[in-house]
Motif scaffolding. Structure first.
Motif, short mmCIF file in Angstrom:
data_model
loop_
_atom_site.label_atom_id
_atom_site.label_comp_id
_atom_site.label_asym_id
_atom_site.label_seq_id
_atom_site.Cartn_x
_atom_site.Cartn_y
_atom_site.Cartn_z
N THR A 102 0.42 -1.28 -0.06
CA THR A 102 0.24 -0.55 0.17
C THR A 102 0.82 1.16 0.37
OG1 THR A 102 -1.69 1.15 1.38
CG2 THR A 102 -0.19 0.24 2.25
N THR A 103 0.62 2.39 0.50
CA THR A 103 1.01 3.70 0.19
C THR A 103 0.74 4.18 1.11
OG1 THR A 103 1.18 4.31 -2.86
CG2 THR A 103 1.31 5.97 -0.85
N THR A 104 1.07 4.67 2.29
CA THR A 104 1.38 5.46 3.61
C THR A 104 1.50 7.00 3.51
OG1 THR A 104 1.80 3.53 5.36
CG2 THR A 104 1.83 5.65 5.65
N SER A 105 0.28 7.63 3.85
CA SER A 105 0.29 9.29 3.00
C SER A 105 1.28 9.75 4.45
CB SER A 105 -1.33 10.02 3.86
OG SER A 105 -1.14 9.88 4.75
N VAL A 106 1.85 11.32 3.96
CA VAL A 106 2.27 11.53 3.95
C VAL A 106 1.72 11.93 6.78
CG1 VAL A 106 3.49 13.75 4.84
CG2 VAL A 106 3.80 13.02 2.38
N LYS A 107 0.91 12.59 5.81
CA LYS A 107 0.23 13.14 7.41
C LYS A 107 0.16 11.05 7.85
CE LYS A 107 -4.20 13.75 9.27
NZ LYS A 107 -5.49 14.06 8.96
N GLN A 108 0.02 10.46 7.40
CA GLN A 108 0.00 8.78 8.30
C GLN A 108 1.71 8.76 8.85
OE1 GLN A 108 -2.94 7.33 9.62
NE2 GLN A 108 -2.35 6.59 10.95
N LEU A 109 2.43 9.17 8.72
CA LEU A 109 3.53 8.73 8.28
C LEU A 109 4.21 10.12 9.11
CD1 LEU A 109 5.21 8.40 5.05
CD2 LEU A 109 5.12 6.51 6.21
N LYS A 110 3.51 11.50 9.49
CA LYS A 110 4.44 11.54 10.60
C LYS A 110 3.28 11.98 12.42
CE LYS A 110 4.98 15.88 7.92
NZ LYS A 110 4.93 17.29 8.23
N HIS A 111 2.21 11.23 11.83
CA HIS A 111 1.71 10.68 12.99
C HIS A 111 2.03 9.22 13.81
CE1 HIS A 111 -1.82 8.98 15.94
NE2 HIS A 111 -1.63 8.13 14.95
N TYR A 112 3.08 8.37 12.91
CA TYR A 112 3.84 7.31 13.51
C TYR A 112 4.66 7.79 14.25
CZ TYR A 112 0.92 3.92 10.21
OH TYR A 112 -0.13 3.56 10.60
N ALA A 113 5.34 8.59 13.62
CA ALA A 113 6.84 9.45 13.78
C ALA A 113 6.88 10.39 15.34
CB ALA A 113 7.28 10.44 12.46
N GLU A 114 5.31 10.68 15.22
CA GLU A 114 5.58 11.40 16.38
C GLU A 114 5.30 10.00 17.73
OE1 GLU A 114 1.64 13.56 16.59
OE2 GLU A 114 2.87 15.11 15.07
N ASP A 115 4.18 9.32 16.67
CA ASP A 115 4.54 7.96 18.54
C ASP A 115 5.59 7.09 18.89
OD1 ASP A 115 1.19 8.44 17.82
OD2 ASP A 115 0.90 6.16 16.77
#
Length: 158
Positions: free
Chosen positions: A117-130
């Motif tokens: 799949t393709t993960t959005s920039v918004k979701q990638l940033k959320h994971y990085a925060e987590d």
């Protein structure tokens, strides 16, 4: 008004406490989510090859053996596992279970379904925060990422 304030305070306290990774050991034999075994589990390399040969968006169910490289520090709701193409994202199916932070570095069997799949920039940033990344590291995320994401029904520590 006083009752409403007490109820709201209680709600916030419960919500804060429930949003923590479980504080349990991750010893060999421990399971999280659906109880599973290592029977018929394949290596991460084999699984990635099988899934990539199926093409984008086509799911592949299976059991995969891998090494945990990162754990969500906030809730234990995802892990990243070492794979030939970098770390692979594993989410806990429907947020029905969480894993302890001490799972990092452990060898596990993941019983689930993977999709390219393709993960959005918004979701990638959320994971990085987590994951507890710095604001500078998070700011460097500017492109979506094509990756394999696994929805885990169960995880077994080897």
């Amino acid at each position: 008004m006083k009752k409403l304030l007490i109820a709201f305070s209680l709600f916030l306290a419960v919500n804060t406490l429930s949003a923590q990774p479980p504080q349990v050991p991750a010893d060999a034999g421990a399971t999280f989510g659906k109880v599973t075994t290592a029977e018929n589990a394949v290596s991460m390399e084999q699984y990635v090859q099988l899934l990539e040969s199926k093409g984008d968006g086509k799911p592949l169910e299976g059991k995969i053996i891998g090494i945990v490289k990162e754990v969500c520090q906030k809730e234990g709701c995802w892990i990243k596992v070492e794979s030939p193409n970098g770390n692979l994202m594993v989410k806990m199916k429907d947020h029905k279970f969480a894993v302890p932070v001490v799972l990092n570095g452990k060898k596990v069997v993941i019983d689930g379904v993977g999709t390219l799949t393709t993960t959005s920039v918004k979701q990638l940033k959320h994971y990085a925060e987590d994951a507890g990344k710095s604001k500078e590291e998070i700011a460097k995320i500017t492109e979506p990422k094509k990756e394999i994401v696994i929805q885990a029904a169960g995880i077994l520590v080897l």
